[in-house]
Motif scaffolding. Structure first.
Motif, PDB file in Angstrom:
ATOM      1  N   HIS A 134       0.847  -1.201   0.000  1.00  0.00           N
ATOM      2  CA  HIS A 134       0.000   0.000   0.000  1.00  0.00           C
ATOM      3  C   HIS A 134       0.878   1.244   0.000  1.00  0.00           C
ATOM      4  CE1 HIS A 134       1.291  -0.233   4.156  1.00  0.00           C
ATOM      5  NE2 HIS A 134       0.959   1.031   4.285  1.00  0.00           N
ATOM      6  N   ASP A 136       0.606   5.106   1.928  1.00  0.00           N
ATOM      7  CA  ASP A 136      -0.232   5.780   2.934  1.00  0.00           C
ATOM      8  C   ASP A 136      -1.070   6.908   2.328  1.00  0.00           C
ATOM      9  OD1 ASP A 136       1.302   4.055   4.393  1.00  0.00           O
ATOM     10  OD2 ASP A 136       1.856   5.493   5.943  1.00  0.00           O
ATOM     11  N   HIS A 215       4.762   0.069  -0.074  1.00  0.00           N
ATOM     12  CA  HIS A 215       5.532  -0.649   0.935  1.00  0.00           C
ATOM     13  C   HIS A 215       4.615  -1.622   1.668  1.00  0.00           C
ATOM     14  CE1 HIS A 215       3.851   2.870   2.965  1.00  0.00           C
ATOM     15  NE2 HIS A 215       3.822   2.141   4.063  1.00  0.00           N
ATOM     16  N   ARG A 232       4.548   9.079  12.237  1.00  0.00           N
ATOM     17  CA  ARG A 232       4.631   9.962  11.074  1.00  0.00           C
ATOM     18  C   ARG A 232       4.948  11.393  11.491  1.00  0.00           C
ATOM     19  NH1 ARG A 232       0.845   6.115  10.433  1.00  0.00           N
ATOM     20  NH2 ARG A 232       0.928   4.994   8.456  1.00  0.00           N
TER      21      ARG A 232
HETATM   22 FE   LIG Z   1       2.189   2.346   5.521  1.00  0.00          FE
END
Ligand SMILES: [Fe+2]
Length: 274
Positions: A134, A136, A215, A232
């Motif tokens: 996927h 993000d 990733h 993040r």
């Molecule tokens: Fe991710």
């Protein structure tokens, strides 16, 4: 020479090139004692959940968790450790401190940080904890963010995560747009199987990567349990792409400089706003 024709420090430029070429950088943590202390608390919390005596060998305890815990018991344990860790006022400041020099160079020094530090545990041959390929940004996260990803044990082979290098990642959109269904059934993992880079990260280092790139991870087929933290970070003044994952909900301002605070609180006098 006192004069310079560049605004950017050469070391920062080199790091930026590495990040652009590979989509990530792996560096020694800035404060090894802080990582060790954070890991010690994680071990203590895991033992607290199970009623175990805290061992001296933290590395061995984490790597061999699967010898003592069933796959069905892993999520309650993970949640106990995650909640305990995030209750500490030192959790996010200490986590940022591990990669502060890289984050400063790659993102900036006025930062917003995700509200929680996430914990992942992947025991050998556990199919339930894999993270399919996927990006993000596909779940409405800002493309300006990076992920600080730090293993608590050595990770390698299928115990590590994989990422698609930027050159290959640039072909994803184009390839999907040619699919009759717009790419909904495109098997990304199969399509890029040979291009993914498996990022080995020894304990003591941290990985900072761009989650714009595809990733994920696969079943851990090593004989050791993987433990990793991630969080993040984005520049304080970068745009956000969703109501859900925006400043105040998903991120908190953490390092505003005084001039920014003054600017944000400034109100023009009456009559000067037109
Ligand atoms: Fe991710």
């Amino acid at each position: 020479m006192a004069l310079t024709d560049s605004f950017i420090d050469p070391a920062e430029q080199a790091l930026a090139k590495e990040f652009l070429d590979n989509g990530y950088v792996v560096k020694d943590v800035d404060d090894r004692a802080a990582l060790d202390a954070m890991r010690a608390e994680i071990v203590r919390l895991a033992c607290e959940h199970r009623g175990d005596v805290v061992p001296d060998d933290h590395d061995g305890f984490l790597n061999t968790l699967h010898e003592r815990v069933a796959i069905t018991e892993i999520n309650p344990l993970r949640l106990h450790v995650f909640n305990g860790l995030n209750q500490h006022a030192w959790c996010r400041p200490t986590y940022l401190k591990l990669a502060r020099s890289v984050i400063d160079a790659v993102v900036g020094n006025e930062l917003a940080m995700q509200n929680k530090v996430n914990l992942s545990i992947q025991m050998p041959r556990d199919e339930t904890s894999t993270l399919a390929v996927h990006a993000d940004v596909w779940s409405a996260e800002t493309p300006f963010e990076v992920v600080e990803w730090t293993p608590l044990v050595d990770v390698y082979d299928t115990k590590a995560m994989y990422i698609l290098p930027p050159a290959a990642n640039r072909t994803v959109r184009e390839r999907m747009s040619h699919m009759p269904d717009g790419g909904k059934t495109f098997d990304l993992f199969a399509a890029y199987k040979d291009d993914f880079q498996w990022i080995a990260v020894p304990y003591g280092k941290t990985l900072v990567f761009s989650p714009i790139l595809l990733h994920g991870n696969v079943r851990n087929d090593t004989d050791e349990t993987r433990w990793s933290l991630n969080c993040r970070l984005t520049g304080l003044f970068t745009p956000y792409t969703s109501e859900e994952k925006c400043l105040g909900r998903f991120y908190t301002p953490i390092t505003p400089k005084v001039a920014s605070r003054v600017g944000m609180n400034f109100k023009p006098p009456e009559g000067f706003d037109g």
